[in-house]
Scaffold this active site. Structure first.
Site, mmCIF file in Angstrom:
data_model
loop_
_atom_site.group_PDB
_atom_site.id
_atom_site.type_symbol
_atom_site.label_atom_id
_atom_site.label_comp_id
_atom_site.label_asym_id
_atom_site.label_seq_id
_atom_site.Cartn_x
_atom_site.Cartn_y
_atom_site.Cartn_z
ATOM 1 N N ASP A 92 2.277 46.470 17.733
ATOM 2 C CA ASP A 92 2.139 45.600 18.898
ATOM 3 C C ASP A 92 1.956 44.156 18.456
ATOM 4 O OD1 ASP A 92 -0.104 45.573 21.772
ATOM 5 O OD2 ASP A 92 2.003 45.047 21.559
ATOM 6 N N ASP A 97 -0.762 50.628 27.559
ATOM 7 C CA ASP A 97 -2.139 50.322 27.201
ATOM 8 C C ASP A 97 -3.111 51.289 27.827
ATOM 9 O OD1 ASP A 97 -0.798 47.258 27.480
ATOM 10 O OD2 ASP A 97 -1.800 47.846 25.638
#
Lengths: 406, 256
Positions: free
Chosen positions: A216, A324
């Site tokens: 990420d 997430d």
């Protein structure tokens, strides 16, 4: 494309957090630079949330500021046209500071608007883990009905599952009540997290959590990172975001307008329409620029500045990528499943993740560029999981056995 | 055991705190963030103190009972001191935050004052401390079993719940006192907080002689409550008026 059109496009654009490997996400990093350079004369834009979070409020703050200064670059704003051209300079300074304070308040509000769904998802995951033994067993058939000793016939089962799926498809991909859509997204994130918790081997889950946080970080911040490139491509094509990958928490406005009830209904209606109609809207830049403006069109009265503020206050939502949700829930769920029955570890990971989310949003407000949201939370979560499980648990157990309090 | 004990003990321990949360904290996003950050700071202090205790235990002989007991006492005292140190660090952080909020606001008034932050921070510390003490007990209370079957006290769950409640309250009042002491440079208030914390934790060494731990803790709790109330600007007249359900004459400003 004129500067005005560019601004409209950006206002339409929404930031995304990096979703999992299967999805693409967009970030407005270039847009942020573009926007900052456009409004360099004014105070810096606040809280343009990172690539995981959408920042319609930042976009609207920009357009709001532009309107207040008379729009140095924009020849005319279709919706606010003649209401601001006569504003004295003094008001602009006040309004800028006001906006900053408002945005700070909204910063806190948006953090809470993210805390709530993340917490709900984690609660669902932890509750399922603790109650359905399937998820902590190494093998075994998944039979919820058997676990809860519920008798159900196949037609009823088929009916229930079919309706669950059909309503989910409709309200996520088409139109539906906001809360129902949010509930579905939380549910499928929780289910996905449960799948990961059940089927990933013990250490693979931890390694994957760490690796995906690093990915990420790289993908969003590196100049040739895949997510940055995806963002640029999506920006050029003005593509809307796939609705099933984003959790949206847009609020319904309650400000008194000419027709508040119909206006609010129109807002929710048009919020859903906006995803579909973005292409048409783009072709007609004079019409709308964002969810706010769409909703303003049914009430053609020119709102006063305070009303504009209130409108933007009430309507700003925040969006978060589902990836997430999933990975936060995986971390907390694994803590609940494997930390030798200890609730302290689960609680510690939960607080760590929330603080990580808070810090990420704070960093975003400071740096004003797209930031990935996974690394900080997952790092904190992992650190707290291993340290609480190995260090704090013996200490607290010893204290509890002597009934000592610290 | 099971459900009645579970619900009874959880409401004894967390009921007042839940009320405080619902009515004063959960409405305001900034306060929620301060609360969660306070819980985080307490957690970090616990982590570090457990680390120190763990290293000490691993480095020592596990069979030596008095040594282990001594290490435990040392662990408790060190943990208390570290908690207060982290409370001070949190005060520093919140001070900076208030200054930031003041510079950003248009009328020079931050949306949340340091006194409110003191209360919320104390509550955050207390909630996390209470949760860590109580949650595992509550989970065990849900299952089957008989309390004290091996000769220990039968009141274990009940007294733990009461102790947790008093700790949550104490942390809240300590937060107010400590922050006030830091703000006004009254070092004796900070010293009083540290001292009372040490006394309360030390008194738990009397357990299972609960009269030695619960009564002093509750007395200290009432004393710190009164002190915190006076420091926050309260007076007996307002207290009596609020008890009678009347509006106080000088209602506090929203920002204070």
């Amino acid at each position: 494309m004129t500067a005005h059109d560019w601004q409209l496009t950006e206002a339409l654009y929404e930031r995304l957090m990096m979703i999992t490997f299967m999805n693409s996400s967009d970030s407005e990093e270039e847009a942020c630079n573009e926007r900052t350079s456009l409004i360099s004369a004014e105070s810096p834009p606040a809280a343009s949330y990172q690539d995981g979070l959408q920042a319609p409020e930042a976009a609207e703050t920009q357009t709001y500021r532009k309107r207040h200064t008379g729009g140095s670059c924009s020849p005319s704003d279709a919706d606010s046209g003649n209401s601001d051209s006569g504003l004295p300079v003094r008001d602009i300074a006040v309004d800028n500071k006001e906006e900053e304070e408002l945005t700070l308040k909204y910063g806190a509000k948006h953090v809470i608007m993210l805390f709530v769904p993340v917490t709900l998802c984690m609660i669902v995951v932890v509750a399922t883990i603790k109650s359905v033994r399937f998820y902590t067993e190494k093998n075994g058939q998944f039979e919820v009905l058997k676990t809860y000793n519920v008798a159900m016939d196949y037609p009823t089962l088929f009916f229930v599952i079919w309706n669950f799926g059909a309503v989910g498809m409709i309200c996520i991909h088409w139109k539906g009540p906001l809360h129902l859509q949010q509930a579905y997204l939380i549910m499928i994130s929780a289910l996905m997290a449960l799948v990961f918790i059940k089927y990933l081997p013990e250490w693979s889950a931890w390694v994957i959590l760490g690796a995906i946080s690093i990915y990420d970080l790289i993908a969003v911040l590196c100049p040739r990172g895949p997510l940055r490139m995806l963002v640029e491509t999506a920006q050029e094509r003005n593509e809307p975001i796939f609705p099933a990958l984003i959790y949206s928490s847009a609020m319904v406005w309650t400000v008194g307008m000419a027709k508040p009830d119909s206006a609010s209904r129109d807002l929710t209606q048009q919020t859903w329409d906006s995803a579909e109609d973005m292409r048409e809207i783009n072709d007609n830049p004079a019409y709308v620029e964002s969810e706010i403006s769409e909703a303003r069109s049914p009430a053609p009265t020119h709102p006063t500045t305070s009303l504009i503020e209130e409108l933007e206050e009430e309507e700003r939502g925040v969006k978060l990528g589902l990836g997430d949700f999933i990975f936060y829930s995986v971390l907390v769920g694994k803590a609940a499943a494997t930390a030798s029955g200890d609730w302290n570890t689960t609680l510690a990971c939960f607080v760590a993740i929330l603080i990580g989310l808070c810090l990420t949003l704070l960093l975003l407000a400071v740096f004003k560029k797209a930031l990935p949201a996974l690394p900080i939370s997952i790092t904190f979560g992992l650190v707290f999981y291993f340290s609480t499980d190995n260090l704090v648990r013996p200490f607290m157990d010893t204290l509890a056995s002597h009934q000592l309090y610290i | 055991m099971t459900l009645p004990v579970f619900f009874g003990c959880s409401f004894i321990a967390f009921g007042p705190a839940l009320g405080l949360l619902l009515f004063t904290v959960l409405r305001d996003p900034l306060r929620v963030i301060v609360l969660v950050a306070g819980a985080f700071f307490w957690l970090v202090s616990l982590l570090l103190s457990s680390l120190v205790w763990f290293i000490a235990v691993k480095a020592s002989d596990p069979g030596d009972e008095p040594l282990q007991k001594g290490l435990l006492i040392f662990g408790v005292l060190f943990s208390v001191l570290l908690q207060e140190a982290f409370r001070f660090l949190y005060y520093k952080l919140l001070r900076k935050a208030v200054e930031g909020l003041v510079t950003l606001s248009e009328d020079g008034c931050s949306p949340i004052s340091i006194q409110q932050m003191a209360y919320v921070a104390g509550l955050g510390f207390g909630l996390m401390s209470g949760a860590f003490s109580m949650i595992n007990l509550l989970a065990d209370a849900l299952g089957p079993g008989t309390v004290g079957i091996h000769g220990d006290s039968q009141l274990y769950f009940l007294t733990s719940a009461f102790m947790t409640m008093v700790m949550i309250f104490l942390h809240t009042f300590w937060g107010i006192l400590f922050f006030h002491g830091c703000e006004t440079q009254h070092w004796w208030e900070m010293a009083a907080v540290i001292l009372t914390h040490l006394i309360v934790s030390g008194s738990t060494f009397w357990n299972p002689l609960y009269v030695g731990s619960l009564i002093p803790s509750y007395l200290l709790m009432f004393a710190t409550a009164a002190w915190a109330y006076i420091l926050s600007g309260g007076c007996t007249r307002n207290l009596l008026r609020s008890l009678r359900g009347q509006q106080s004459e000088t209602s506090p400003q929203p920002g204070s």
